[in-house]
Design an enzyme around this catalytic site. Structure first.
Site, mmCIF file in Angstrom:
data_model
loop_
_atom_site.group_PDB
_atom_site.id
_atom_site.type_symbol
_atom_site.label_atom_id
_atom_site.label_comp_id
_atom_site.label_asym_id
_atom_site.label_seq_id
_atom_site.Cartn_x
_atom_site.Cartn_y
_atom_site.Cartn_z
ATOM 1 C CG ASP A 281 -1.887 -0.947 1.393
ATOM 2 O OD1 ASP A 281 -1.529 -2.133 1.508
ATOM 3 O OD2 ASP A 281 -3.071 -0.570 1.355
ATOM 4 C CB SER B 150 7.252 -10.301 2.493
ATOM 5 O OG SER B 150 7.648 -8.983 2.214
ATOM 6 C CD GLN B 151 0.919 -6.473 1.816
ATOM 7 O OE1 GLN B 151 1.392 -5.375 2.019
ATOM 8 N NE2 GLN B 151 -0.375 -6.698 1.859
ATOM 9 N NE ARG C 93 -5.676 -16.268 6.463
ATOM 10 C CZ ARG C 93 -6.743 -15.563 6.087
ATOM 11 N NH1 ARG C 93 -6.614 -14.313 5.697
ATOM 12 N NH2 ARG C 93 -7.938 -16.096 6.094
ATOM 13 N N PRO C 94 -3.195 -16.232 12.229
ATOM 14 C CG PRO C 94 -1.266 -15.850 13.483
ATOM 15 C CD PRO C 94 -1.740 -16.117 12.089
ATOM 16 N N GLY D 132 -0.675 -10.116 -1.580
ATOM 17 C CA GLY D 132 -1.510 -8.922 -1.603
ATOM 18 C C GLY D 132 -2.888 -9.214 -2.175
ATOM 19 C CG ASP E 194 -5.088 -10.892 1.381
ATOM 20 O OD1 ASP E 194 -4.985 -9.901 0.637
ATOM 21 O OD2 ASP E 194 -4.882 -10.832 2.599
ATOM 22 C CD GLU F 1 -10.509 -2.395 1.055
ATOM 23 O OE1 GLU F 1 -9.341 -2.618 1.357
ATOM 24 O OE2 GLU F 1 -11.462 -3.095 1.432
#
Ligand SMILES: *[C@@H]1O[C@H](CO)[C@@H](O)[C@H](O)[C@H]1NC(C)=O
Ligand SMILES: *[C@@H]1O[C@H](CO)[C@@H](O)[C@H](O)[C@H]1NC(C)=O
Ligand SMILES: *[C@@H]1O[C@H](CO)[C@@H](O)[C@H](O)[C@H]1NC(C)=O
Ligand SMILES: *[C@@H]1O[C@H](CO)[C@@H](O)[C@H](O)[C@H]1NC(C)=O
Length: 557
Positions: A153, A199-200, A263-264, A296, A298, A493
Site C-alpha cells: 500500500d 511479506s507482501q 492465520r492468527p 496482496g 487475498d 479501497e
C-alpha cells in the site's frame, strides 16, 4: 488486500490455543509460546471463563467483559498525528484544468492529515505488551479498519505524498521499512507480530526510486542501498524456485510461506475452511492461504487450481505457492534494473553490471516461462502441471509496466491482447479478473494499484493506440473515484467496475474508507493527465471509446 484486527486476534488466538492444543501461531513469547504467556494471569482468567461455560461456548457478554478487563481497545497503540510537512497548495494542483477535479484533488490532499498516525511511546518501551511492531517514524495508514502500516500500500501512498510535497513524511515511512529490513531481514506484510513470517509484493526499492526522483538525494540512496540488497536477497533465497522449460533451467519467484498453521488474524475462518482435510492437506492449505496474503491478492480465484491446471475451484483449492506470478516477477525485474541504476548513480560500476546481468537473466526467464506468443501476454505458470493459467488478470500485463521484455512488438501484442480480453467493456475500471467468485480480488472489483500499473505501462509505450487506451482508462478510473466521492464524501479501497461510483465488496471484511493507495493513485493520475481529465459530469469524447467498442463488437461476432 489484507485482514487484521488486533483485538480479535488476541481473543481468537487464545481460544484456539487453549481449547484445541494446536501448536502456537508465531514465535512471540508473549503472544504465542513463551512461559510468560503460559503463566500469565490473562490465561488463568481465560481458563476460568471457559470452565464456567462447559460447551466451550463463552457467552459474548462474558467474552466482552474479559476482553475489556485484560486488553486495550483496538487502535490504542496509535495516536493521531498531523504531518508537520503538510501545507496548502502543492504545485501539482495548478496542473489540473477541470475546476471540479482540482477542488477534489485538494480535498484528497487534505486527507493525509486524517490518516497520519504515530505510535505511543509504550510500543517502544514495552513491546511485549503490544502486537504492533515498533517502527521509529509516524506513518500514513491505509484507513478504515487498518490500524497498522502495510507494505505494498505504502508505495502508492508515498507517491501521493511526494506529489503533496510531503517529503519528510515519505522519508519517515521509507525509514520505517529500512528499519524493518534491518531487524527482520525482510519486510513483514504489515506492522503486527503475527505478520513476521510473510511479506507482501516487494515495492521498497521502487519507493526509494520515487523518493530519489523527487529529491535527488544521493546520500539517502547510499544509506538505503544495503537494506534494499538485503531485501532482494530474501526474495532470492526464500522465495525463488528453479523451473525447467524446453530443456533450459530458469529461476523465478513465487509467494511462499512455510508456516502450516491458520492465520492468527483469521484463525477460526482458516480452521473451518480446512475442516475434513487430511493433516497434510490442512497444513498445505494454511501455507497457501498465507502465501495468498503475502501476494496482496487475498483472496482470489487466481490462486485456485484444479488437477488439470486450471484456475478452477474454491477458496479451499487455494494453491498460491504452486504458481509463478507474472506480476511478482515483473516487480522483481524492475527492482533488479532499479538497483543497477542506483549503483550506477553512486559510481559502483561493477555492482551495477551485476544487477544488469541479473535483470537480463530474469527477462530471459520471463520470456521462456511466462510469455505466450500466441495470446500475446504473460501468464502465471503452474509448477505442478507445468502449464500456464490463461484467465484474464491485469497482472498479465505487468511486464509492460516494468518494461521487462526484449522486443517492442511484445508490448504491442499485449495491448491487442488486452483489447480482445473483454476486460475493457466495463465503465468503471478494469476488473481484477473475469470470474465472480465472491472473493475481493476478483470480478467485479477494481483495485487502485492494478489500474495504476496498467495505465502507467500503457502510457509509456510508443504507439498512439496504447497511449489513447491509457488515457481512456485513467479517465474511467478518475470518474469512478470522483462519482463515489460526490456520493459518499469518501475514498474507498476498491470499486465496482459497473457501479458508477459504487464501492467494491466481497471477501473477509466490509469495504474500507480512507484510503491510502486510492488517494495516491488518484493524485498520480490527476498529475499525469491533469490537462485532459474531466470530472464525471462531462462526457469523454466518444471518439476515444470507439476503437474499444469496435474491438469488443468484433470479438463477439
Ligand atoms: C479464577 O477463578 C478462581 C475461583 O473462582 C478465582 O479464585 C481466581 O481469582 C480466578 N482467576 C482469575 C485470574 O480470574
Ligand atoms: C451443551 O450442548 C448440548 C448439545 O448441544 C446441549 O444439549 C446442552 O444444553 C449444552 N449445555 C450447556 C450448559 O449449554
Ligand atoms: C529464509 O531462509 C533462511 C535459510 O533457509 C531461513 O533461515 C530464514 O528463517 C528464512 N526467513 C524467513 C523469513 O522465512
Ligand atoms: C471448472 O469446474 C467446473 C465444475 O467442476 C467445470 O464445469 C468446468 O468445465 C471447469 N472449467 C475448467 C476450465 O476446467
Amino acid at each position: 488486500m489484507h485482514a487484521s484486527v488486533a483485538l480479535s486476534f488476541s481473543s481468537v488466538a487464545l481460544l484456539a490455543c487453549v481449547s484445541c492444543a494446536l501448536p502456537p501461531p508465531c514465535d512471540s513469547e508473549i503472544y504465542c509460546t513463551g512461559p510468560i504467556f503460559a503463566l500469565y494471569v490473562v490465561l488463568a482468567a481465560f481458563r476460568n471463563l471457559s470452565n464456567a461455560s462447559p460447551n466451550s461456548t463463552v457467552p459474548p457478554s462474558k467474552l466482552q467483559e474479559f476482553l475489556s478487563t485484560y486488553f486495550e481497545k483496538p487502535g490504542t497503540e496509535f495516536e493521531p498525528w498531523t504531518p508537520p510537512d503538510w501545507h496548502d497548495e502543492p504545485k501539482f494542483l495548478g496542473g489540473i484544468a477541470d475546476g471540479e477535479l482540482r477542488n477534489w484533488a485538494e480535498k484528497i490532499h487534505h486527507l493525509w492529515k486524517s490518516l497520519g498516525r504515530k505510535m505511543v511511546s509504550g510500543v517502544k518501551d514495552h513491546p511485549e505488551l503490544y502486537s504492533q511492531i515498533y517502527s521509529p517514524h509516524p506513518v500514513i495508514v491505509p484507513g478504515g479498519r487498518f490500524r497498522e502500516l502495510y507494505y505494498w500500500d505504502s508505495y502508492w501512498v508515498i507517491n501521493g505524498l511526494l506529489l503533496s510535497e510531503m517529503t519528510d513524511t515519505a522519508h519517515g515511512m521509507i525509514q520505517n521499512f529500512l528499519y524493518l529490513v534491518n531487524r527482520y531481514g525482510f519486510i513483514p506484510n504489515g506492522g503486527r507480530i503475527y505478520y513476521e513470517r510473510r511479506s507482501q509484493p516487494p515495492f521498497l526499492t521502487l519507493m526509494v526510486e520515487s523518493y530519489y526522483q523527487a529529491t535527488k538525494d544521493k546520500e539517502f540512496l547510499r544509506a538505503a542501498l544495503p537494506a534494499l540488497e538485503q531485501e532482494y536477497r530474501f526474495w532470492m533465497q526464500n522465495r525463488s524456485v528453479a523451473v525447467e522449460v524446453n530443456g533450459a533451467e530458469h529461476v523465478l519467484n513465487r509467494y511462499h510461506v512455510q508456516v502450516g498453521l491458520p492465520r492468527p488474524e483469521s484463525y477460526t475462518d482458516d480452521l473451518e475452511l480446512a475442516e475434513g482435510l487430511t493433516d497434510d492437506r490442512k497444513e498445505q492449505l494454511w501455507m497457501d492461504l498465507k502465501a495468498g496474503a503475502e501476494s496482496g491478492w487475498d483472496f482470489t480465484s487466481r490462486w485456485y487450481t484444479d488437477t488439470d491446471g486450471h484456475n478452477n475451484g474454491t477458496l479451499r483449492e487455494t494453491s498460491t505457492s504452486q504458481i509463478l506470478p507474472a506480476d511478482l516477477n515483473a516487480v522483481l525485474c524492475l527492482n533488479e534494473k532499479t538497483l543497477a541504476s542506483f549503483h550506477r548513480i553512486l559510481g559502483d560500476i561493477d555492482s551495477a553490471a551485476l544487477f544488469e546481468q541479473t535483470a537480463a537473466r530474469r527477462l530471459e526467464a520471463i520470456e521462456s516461462v511466462l510469455w505466450d506468443a500466441e495470446r500475446g501476454a504473460w501468464f502465471d505458470y503452474n509448477l505442478v502441471t507445468h502449464s500456464k493459467h490463461f484467465e484474464f488478470y491485469p497482472s498479465n500485463l505487468a511486464p509492460v509496466w516494468a518494461q521487462c521484455y526484449s522486443r517492442p512488438e511484445m508490448a504491442e501484442k499485449a495491448v491487442q491482447y488486452l483489447k480482445g480480453s473483454s476486460a475493457l467493456q466495463f465503465p468503471n475500471g478494469v476488473p481484477t479478473s473475469l470470474r465472480d467468485s465472491g472473493q475481493q480480488w476478483d470480478y467485479p472489483n477494481a483495485w487502485p494499484p492494478l489500474q495504476h500499473m496498467l495505465i502507467r505501462g500503457l502510457s509509456k509505450l510508443p504507439s498512439e493506440d496504447a497511449k489513447l487506451l491509457a488515457f481512456d482508462l485513467a479517465q474511467r478510473w478518475i470518474k469512478t473515484n470522483w462519482l463515489a466521492y460526490t456520493k459518499y464524501e469518501a475514498m474507498f479501497e476498491k470499486y465496482d467496475v459497473n457501479g458508477d461510483g459504487k464501492p467494491g465488496a466481497g471477501g473477509e471484511y466490509q469495504v474500507q474508507l480512507g484510503f491510502g493507495w486510492t488517494n495516491g493513485v488518484a493524485l498520480q493520475l490527476l498529475d499525469q493527465y491533469g490537462l485532459r481529465l474531466v470530472s464525471g459530469s462531462r462526457r469523454v469524447s466518444p471518439g476515444l471509446l470507439l476503437p474499444l467498442v469496435l474491438s469488443v463488437t468484433l470479438r463477439l461476432q
